[in-house]
Design a protein around this motif. Structure first.
Motif, PDB file in Angstrom:
ATOM      1  N   ASN B  85       8.527  -8.214   3.130  1.00 42.99           N
ATOM      2  CA  ASN B  85       8.328  -8.753   4.475  1.00 42.99           C
ATOM      3  C   ASN B  85       7.068  -8.163   5.104  1.00 42.99           C
ATOM      4  OD1 ASN B  85       8.762  -9.931   6.935  1.00 42.99           O
ATOM      5  ND2 ASN B  85      10.831  -9.149   7.188  1.00 42.99           N
ATOM      6  N   ILE B  86       6.923  -6.855   4.957  1.00 46.88           N
ATOM      7  CA  ILE B  86       5.760  -6.177   5.538  1.00 46.88           C
ATOM      8  C   ILE B  86       4.478  -6.619   4.825  1.00 46.88           C
ATOM      9  CG2 ILE B  86       4.689  -3.916   5.870  1.00 46.88           C
ATOM     10  CD1 ILE B  86       7.555  -2.775   6.146  1.00 46.88           C
ATOM     11  N   ILE B  87       4.551  -6.717   3.486  1.00 46.05           N
ATOM     12  CA  ILE B  87       3.384  -7.180   2.719  1.00 46.05           C
ATOM     13  C   ILE B  87       3.007  -8.594   3.162  1.00 46.05           C
ATOM     14  CG2 ILE B  87       2.548  -7.809   0.422  1.00 46.05           C
ATOM     15  CD1 ILE B  87       4.459  -5.583  -0.666  1.00 46.05           C
ATOM     16  N   ASP B  88       4.002  -9.470   3.289  1.00 43.52           N
ATOM     17  CA  ASP B  88       3.731 -10.846   3.714  1.00 43.52           C
ATOM     18  C   ASP B  88       3.039 -10.888   5.072  1.00 43.52           C
ATOM     19  OD1 ASP B  88       4.785 -11.936   1.445  1.00 43.52           O
ATOM     20  OD2 ASP B  88       6.769 -12.300   2.293  1.00 43.52           O
ATOM     21  N   ASP B  89       3.386  -9.922   5.932  1.00 44.79           N
ATOM     22  CA  ASP B  89       2.783  -9.887   7.261  1.00 44.79           C
ATOM     23  C   ASP B  89       1.332  -9.418   7.252  1.00 44.79           C
ATOM     24  OD1 ASP B  89       4.975 -10.857   8.478  1.00 44.79           O
ATOM     25  OD2 ASP B  89       5.590  -9.003   9.468  1.00 44.79           O
ATOM     26  N   TYR B  90       1.006  -8.483   6.379  1.00 43.78           N
ATOM     27  CA  TYR B  90      -0.295  -7.814   6.507  1.00 43.78           C
ATOM     28  C   TYR B  90      -1.282  -8.106   5.385  1.00 43.78           C
ATOM     29  CZ  TYR B  90       2.271  -5.041   9.943  1.00 43.78           C
ATOM     30  OH  TYR B  90       3.033  -4.648  10.999  1.00 43.78           O
ATOM     31  N   THR B  96      -4.762  -9.111  -4.073  1.00 45.58           N
ATOM     32  CA  THR B  96      -4.149  -7.896  -3.519  1.00 45.58           C
ATOM     33  C   THR B  96      -2.671  -8.119  -3.253  1.00 45.58           C
ATOM     34  OG1 THR B  96      -6.224  -7.769  -2.308  1.00 45.58           O
ATOM     35  CG2 THR B  96      -4.606  -6.063  -1.853  1.00 45.58           C
ATOM     36  N   LYS B  97      -2.363  -9.321  -2.780  1.00 48.69           N
ATOM     37  CA  LYS B  97      -0.971  -9.624  -2.453  1.00 48.69           C
ATOM     38  C   LYS B  97      -0.106  -9.594  -3.711  1.00 48.69           C
ATOM     39  CE  LYS B  97       1.702 -12.538   0.448  1.00 48.69           C
ATOM     40  NZ  LYS B  97       1.454 -13.116   1.761  1.00 48.69           N
ATOM     41  N   LYS B  98      -0.597 -10.221  -4.782  1.00 49.97           N
ATOM     42  CA  LYS B  98       0.157 -10.217  -6.039  1.00 49.97           C
ATOM     43  C   LYS B  98       0.395  -8.798  -6.506  1.00 49.97           C
ATOM     44  CE  LYS B  98      -0.236 -14.577  -8.330  1.00 49.97           C
ATOM     45  NZ  LYS B  98      -1.204 -15.493  -8.900  1.00 49.97           N
ATOM     46  N   LEU B  99      -0.662  -7.988  -6.416  1.00 50.30           N
ATOM     47  CA  LEU B  99      -0.581  -6.596  -6.839  1.00 50.30           C
ATOM     48  C   LEU B  99       0.463  -5.848  -6.017  1.00 50.30           C
ATOM     49  CD1 LEU B  99      -2.643  -5.692  -9.009  1.00 50.30           C
ATOM     50  CD2 LEU B  99      -3.690  -4.268  -7.244  1.00 50.30           C
ATOM     51  N   ALA B 100       0.399  -6.036  -4.703  1.00 48.21           N
ATOM     52  CA  ALA B 100       1.314  -5.316  -3.806  1.00 48.21           C
ATOM     53  C   ALA B 100       2.762  -5.740  -4.047  1.00 48.21           C
ATOM     54  CB  ALA B 100       0.920  -5.572  -2.352  1.00 48.21           C
ATOM     55  N   VAL B 101       2.975  -7.058  -4.184  1.00 52.13           N
ATOM     56  CA  VAL B 101       4.336  -7.554  -4.403  1.00 52.13           C
ATOM     57  C   VAL B 101       4.885  -7.030  -5.729  1.00 52.13           C
ATOM     58  CG1 VAL B 101       5.676  -9.650  -4.871  1.00 52.13           C
ATOM     59  CG2 VAL B 101       4.108  -9.586  -2.935  1.00 52.13           C
ATOM     60  N   GLY B 102       4.034  -7.012  -6.745  1.00 49.24           N
ATOM     61  CA  GLY B 102       4.459  -6.512  -8.055  1.00 49.24           C
ATOM     62  C   GLY B 102       4.746  -5.023  -8.030  1.00 49.24           C
ATOM     63  N   ALA B 103       3.840  -4.264  -7.420  1.00 47.49           N
ATOM     64  CA  ALA B 103       4.028  -2.813  -7.340  1.00 47.49           C
ATOM     65  C   ALA B 103       5.313  -2.487  -6.586  1.00 47.49           C
ATOM     66  CB  ALA B 103       2.825  -2.168  -6.650  1.00 47.49           C
ATOM     67  N   ASN B 104       5.578  -3.256  -5.545  1.00 43.51           N
ATOM     68  CA  ASN B 104       6.799  -3.063  -4.757  1.00 43.51           C
ATOM     69  C   ASN B 104       8.036  -3.228  -5.631  1.00 43.51           C
ATOM     70  OD1 ASN B 104       8.551  -2.883  -2.512  1.00 43.51           O
ATOM     71  ND2 ASN B 104       8.510  -5.100  -2.271  1.00 43.51           N
TER      72      ASN B 104
END
Ligand code: HEM
Lengths: 135, 126
Positions: B85-90, B96-104
């Motif tokens: 949710n936070i990643i989707d917001d910021y 970068t988004k793919k990376l962040a979602v995957g790392a999460n």
């Protein structure tokens, strides 16, 4: 998504920026809910470390318990217990709001302030239990 | 003539048109986490001064091991969706988004896997 429509002019006014929001209790508690959520997220490995220390045996566990009972450990644990309690009360608040109740001006400010006050009181009560009879 | 207004067509869909499952899961896990947290906080208070053997025996017993197991699982789903949710917001750049979602996902389920493994180890030795 910012890049959903690349042909839009970029200089349009966007939604209000963080710095021009007026302070309100609900806004502050919304930020704190997110901040505590992130802190608990970052602290989740500690749960696994604690369980590892128990599984590893008495020596490892004693070392871990000693670290937890140091002033630094206690400071971190007080912070985390407050974050968890605040986030939990805030969670209840969100779920109550989801039912459509308590969203009028008076109730939502009462809930927001009660979240903060309740979290401080409950954290103190929790630590009274922990500190009762020594560490 | 069509009597439906544009609002009626988008009502309930949000900006992306999906997300009901994630919404439902974060609420469901938070409802589960509430009593589990209270119960386990009680266990922490009860065990605060105990020697390793006592802690190990308590964590290995079903009345703590099972709630702890459920807590770890609910927590994993809850924190993964919360952080998403936070990643989707910021985070709005595609890569970068793919990376962040995957790392999460790696982080949350990695933490959960480790915690569950140790719960099982403690239980087998208790
Ligand atoms: C008693 C336990 C908990 C309850 C009742 C609870 C409740 C909630 C609820 C209802 C939300 C959604 C808020 C919304 O609708 O915007 C939420 C968000 C979140 N929670 Fe929890 N939670 C609990 C524990 C935790 C823990 C232990 C973690 C981390 C390990 C966590 C991490 C998060 C995160 C990262 C978010 C997203 C925050 C945001 O979008 O601003 N929560 N929580």
């Amino acid at each position: 998504m910012a890049d959903a429509r690349p042909n839009r002019p970029t200089a349009r006014p966007l939604s209000p920026h963080l710095s021009i929001y007026r302070f309100t209790w609900t806004m502050a508690m919304s930020i704190v809910h997110r901040a505590t959520g992130m802190a608990l997220y970052a602290a989740t490995p500690l749960l696994a470390v604690w369980l590892w220390a128990v599984a590893a045996g008495a020596d490892t566990y004693d070392a871990f318990a000693g670290l937890a009972a140091s002033w630094f450990g206690i400071l971190v644990l007080i912070g985390l217990s407050w974050a968890l309690i605040h986030h939990a009360i805030g969670g209840v608040r969100h779920i109550v709001w989801d039912t459509g109740t308590g969203v009028d001006r008076a109730s939502r400010f009462l809930w927001a302030k009660a979240t903060l006050a309740g979290s401080v009181v409950l954290t103190a009560v929790f630590w009274l239990f922990i500190l009762a009879g020594g560490l | 003539m069509v009597a439906r207004t544009p609002f009626a067509r988008v009502r309930g869909l949000g900006a992306s048109g999906t997300g009901t499952r994630e919404y439902w899961l974060i609420k469901l896990t938070s409802v589960a986490l509430l009593p589990l947290t209270l119960y386990l906080a009680g266990a922490v208070i009860a065990l605060k001064n105990s020697a390793h053997a006592t802690v190990s025996a308590a964590l290995g017993a079903p009345y703590i091991a099972i709630p702890l197991f459920v807590f770890v699982m609910c927590n994993a789903v809850h924190m993964q969706l919360g952080m998403q949710n936070i990643i989707d917001d910021y985070v709005h750049t595609k890569g970068t988004k793919k990376l962040a979602v995957g790392a999460n996902i790696f982080f949350t389920y990695g933490c959960a896997a480790a915690a569950l493994y140790f719960i099982v180890m403690i239980g087998l030795r208790a």
